[in-house]
Design a protein around this motif. Structure first.
Motif, mmCIF file in Angstrom:
data_model
loop_
_atom_site.group_PDB
_atom_site.id
_atom_site.type_symbol
_atom_site.label_atom_id
_atom_site.label_comp_id
_atom_site.label_asym_id
_atom_site.label_seq_id
_atom_site.Cartn_x
_atom_site.Cartn_y
_atom_site.Cartn_z
ATOM 1 N N VAL A 276 0.834 -1.198 0.000
ATOM 2 C CA VAL A 276 0.000 0.000 0.000
ATOM 3 C C VAL A 276 0.878 1.261 0.000
ATOM 4 N N LEU A 277 1.934 1.261 0.803
ATOM 5 C CA LEU A 277 2.823 2.419 0.850
ATOM 6 C C LEU A 277 3.550 2.625 -0.472
ATOM 7 N N SER A 278 3.813 1.540 -1.205
ATOM 8 C CA SER A 278 4.522 1.659 -2.484
ATOM 9 C C SER A 278 3.667 2.328 -3.552
ATOM 10 N N LEU A 279 2.366 2.395 -3.334
ATOM 11 C CA LEU A 279 1.485 3.036 -4.315
ATOM 12 C C LEU A 279 1.756 4.535 -4.413
ATOM 13 N N ILE A 280 2.280 5.118 -3.338
ATOM 14 C CA ILE A 280 2.537 6.570 -3.335
ATOM 15 C C ILE A 280 3.636 6.942 -4.322
ATOM 16 N N PRO A 281 4.840 6.346 -4.231
ATOM 17 C CA PRO A 281 5.855 6.682 -5.250
ATOM 18 C C PRO A 281 5.465 6.182 -6.641
ATOM 19 N N ALA A 282 4.723 5.067 -6.710
ATOM 20 C CA ALA A 282 4.328 4.534 -8.014
ATOM 21 C C ALA A 282 3.465 5.521 -8.790
ATOM 22 N N ALA A 283 2.720 6.369 -8.058
ATOM 23 C CA ALA A 283 1.823 7.327 -8.712
ATOM 24 C C ALA A 283 2.569 8.474 -9.378
ATOM 25 N N ILE A 284 3.825 8.686 -9.025
ATOM 26 C CA ILE A 284 4.565 9.832 -9.565
ATOM 27 C C ILE A 284 5.778 9.413 -10.407
ATOM 28 N N ILE A 285 6.059 8.128 -10.471
ATOM 29 C CA ILE A 285 7.177 7.645 -11.286
ATOM 30 C C ILE A 285 6.803 7.727 -12.761
ATOM 31 N N SER A 286 7.787 7.963 -13.601
ATOM 32 C CA SER A 286 7.562 8.043 -15.044
ATOM 33 C C SER A 286 6.890 6.773 -15.564
ATOM 34 N N MET A 287 5.910 6.969 -16.468
ATOM 35 C CA MET A 287 5.191 5.829 -17.030
ATOM 36 C C MET A 287 6.117 4.910 -17.811
ATOM 37 N N ASP A 288 7.107 5.472 -18.496
ATOM 38 C CA ASP A 288 8.053 4.645 -19.252
ATOM 39 C C ASP A 288 8.822 3.702 -18.332
ATOM 40 N N ILE A 289 9.206 4.199 -17.166
ATOM 41 C CA ILE A 289 9.924 3.354 -16.204
ATOM 42 C C ILE A 289 9.027 2.220 -15.718
ATOM 43 N N ILE A 290 7.771 2.552 -15.425
ATOM 44 C CA ILE A 290 6.829 1.532 -14.941
ATOM 45 C C ILE A 290 6.599 0.461 -15.994
ATOM 46 N N ILE A 291 6.358 0.896 -17.244
ATOM 47 C CA ILE A 291 6.091 -0.064 -18.321
ATOM 48 C C ILE A 291 7.290 -0.979 -18.543
ATOM 49 N N ASN A 292 8.490 -0.420 -18.570
ATOM 50 C CA ASN A 292 9.687 -1.242 -18.760
ATOM 51 C C ASN A 292 9.885 -2.211 -17.599
ATOM 52 N N TYR A 293 9.595 -1.737 -16.382
ATOM 53 C CA TYR A 293 9.722 -2.606 -15.208
ATOM 54 C C TYR A 293 8.722 -3.756 -15.277
ATOM 55 N N VAL A 294 7.473 -3.440 -15.608
ATOM 56 C CA VAL A 294 6.435 -4.470 -15.699
ATOM 57 C C VAL A 294 6.776 -5.482 -16.796
ATOM 58 N N ASP A 295 7.208 -4.992 -17.953
ATOM 59 C CA ASP A 295 7.567 -5.902 -19.042
ATOM 60 C C ASP A 295 8.702 -6.836 -18.629
ATOM 61 N N GLY A 296 9.691 -6.300 -17.920
ATOM 62 C CA GLY A 296 10.808 -7.126 -17.473
ATOM 63 C C GLY A 296 10.381 -8.187 -16.474
ATOM 64 N N MET A 297 9.550 -7.790 -15.506
ATOM 65 C CA MET A 297 9.083 -8.743 -14.495
ATOM 66 C C MET A 297 8.187 -9.822 -15.109
ATOM 67 N N PHE A 298 7.337 -9.411 -16.066
ATOM 68 C CA PHE A 298 6.461 -10.387 -16.714
ATOM 69 C C PHE A 298 7.275 -11.397 -17.521
ATOM 70 N N ALA A 299 8.333 -10.923 -18.178
ATOM 71 C CA ALA A 299 9.181 -11.842 -18.932
ATOM 72 C C ALA A 299 9.838 -12.860 -18.002
ATOM 73 N N MET A 300 10.268 -12.394 -16.832
ATOM 74 C CA MET A 300 10.909 -13.295 -15.866
ATOM 75 C C MET A 300 9.900 -14.302 -15.309
ATOM 76 N N MET A 301 8.658 -13.868 -15.101
ATOM 77 C CA MET A 301 7.633 -14.786 -14.594
ATOM 78 C C MET A 301 7.215 -15.791 -15.660
ATOM 79 N N ALA A 302 7.238 -15.368 -16.928
ATOM 80 C CA ALA A 302 6.774 -16.246 -18.001
ATOM 81 C C ALA A 302 7.686 -17.454 -18.190
#
Length: 333
Positions: A276-302
């Motif tokens: 829940v606390l991580s949602l605060i910085p997540a709301a202001i981080i660049s969208m490009d950083i978030i998308i790249n992070y999500v894509d990387g984590m999803f690839a590792m999970m796949a």
């Protein structure tokens, strides 16, 4: 988030169907209103996807790669997260639950995402642009007044133009960049500044076209606004908020289950607080950083998910055959 799977299920069971039905209703209204354009849209899709120019330029494989990444985030097929949600279902038939799970990718990708694509294409916003009436000089970060001539698939300059970005026409001597609309100068001209490399100056010839630079939710919102007015944008924002809330709730469950598996049940509540606390910085981080992070984590999970899927495939096939044979026996009785 802190209520566990039952509370998550209760909230999601109400919000998700309403979100999907509302979105599909708006989509069908827009598509029915533009039904005469659909044949041209199909031809456009086929032409741009499979022409020699697209393949030679690598466009086909680029679109395929981006589509694969976004589809993985949309339906999570092959990622391994949805198995935790469906695994919590109370059922005597795991195969039937698996069949239910298979409906998810079909609905949210084949239906909902396709509707989104058709809405954007029929609205014409993806091809919105304006033409200059005179030669202009653009200097990086400097403010310039641009007189607007012809406008394609867009309204006359108004307050909604402020903040929009347009690609600068390119040629051999000019590798482009984009302009940002700062304010209106008149009904047919705008104040803007040029975003490009530092200290860069280019000349744009009279009659060149500046194409709208928009993607993602911005492009979809503009398409809704054009087709069903500002009310459409409001509806879309409500749908996006519901999608965001249910996604946040769902991922909290996945994370807490993994935390409990790795470190024990007593750590679940600590994880939820950190989440829940991580949602605060997540709301202001660049969208490009978030998308790249999500894509990387999803690839590792796949990777482990696909390996386990291949190893378990014989057991799944056996269980599926038993389940369908039981259904056939019940029909024959």
């Amino acid at each position: 988030i802190f209520g566990g799977i039952r509370r998550i299920g209760q909230v999601a069971a109400r919000l998700v169907p309403a979100m999907v039905l509302l979105y599909m209703l708006c989509g069908f209204i827009i598509l029915i209103g533009n039904i005469t354009k659909l044949d041209d849209i199909f031809l456009l899709i086929i032409h741009d996807a499979f022409t020699g120019h697209a393949v030679a330029g690598g466009a086909f494989f680029t679109v395929f790669r981006i589509g694969f990444r976004r589809a993985a985030f949309s339906n999570e097929a092959g990622i391994g997260t949805e198995s935790m949600a469906h695994g919590a279902a109370i059922t005597n038939e795991p195969v039937r639950e698996g069949l239910v799970a298979m409906l998810g990718p079909m609905i949210d990708t084949l239906i909902v995402c396709s509707i989104t694509g058709f809405i954007i294409l029929t609205s014409g916003i993806w091809d919105a642009k304006f033409q200059t009436t005179e030669e202009i000089e653009l200097t990086s970060e400097a403010t310039t007044i641009i007189d607007i001539g012809n406008i394609h698939e867009f309204n006359q300059p108004n307050k909604n133009w402020i903040g929009l970005e347009f690609y600068v026409p390119t040629n051999k001597k000019n590798d482009g960049g984009f302009i940002v609309v700062d304010s209106l100068y008149s009904n047919s001209s705008i104040y803007c500044h040029f975003k490009s490399e530092p200290s860069k100056t280019i000349i744009v010839k009279k009659g060149n076209w500046f194409k709208l630079k928009a993607e993602g939710i911005i492009l979809t919102t503009m398409s809704f606004n054009k087709e069903i007015g500002s009310f459409g944008g409001i509806i879309l924002m409500i749908i996006v908020i519901i999608f965001g809330i249910t996604t946040i709730i769902g991922y909290s469950y996945y994370g807490s289950k993994c935390t409990a598996f790795l470190f024990g049940n007593k750590w679940k509540q600590y994880y939820r607080v950190i989440y829940v606390l991580s949602l605060i910085p997540a709301a202001i981080i660049s969208m490009d950083i978030i998308i790249n992070y999500v894509d990387g984590m999803f690839a590792m999970m796949a990777i482990p998910t696909m390996i386990s899927t291949i190893l378990l495939a014989p057991k799944v096939i056996t269980s599926a055959r038993d389940y369908f044979s039981q259904l056939d026996d019940k029909k024959s009785i």
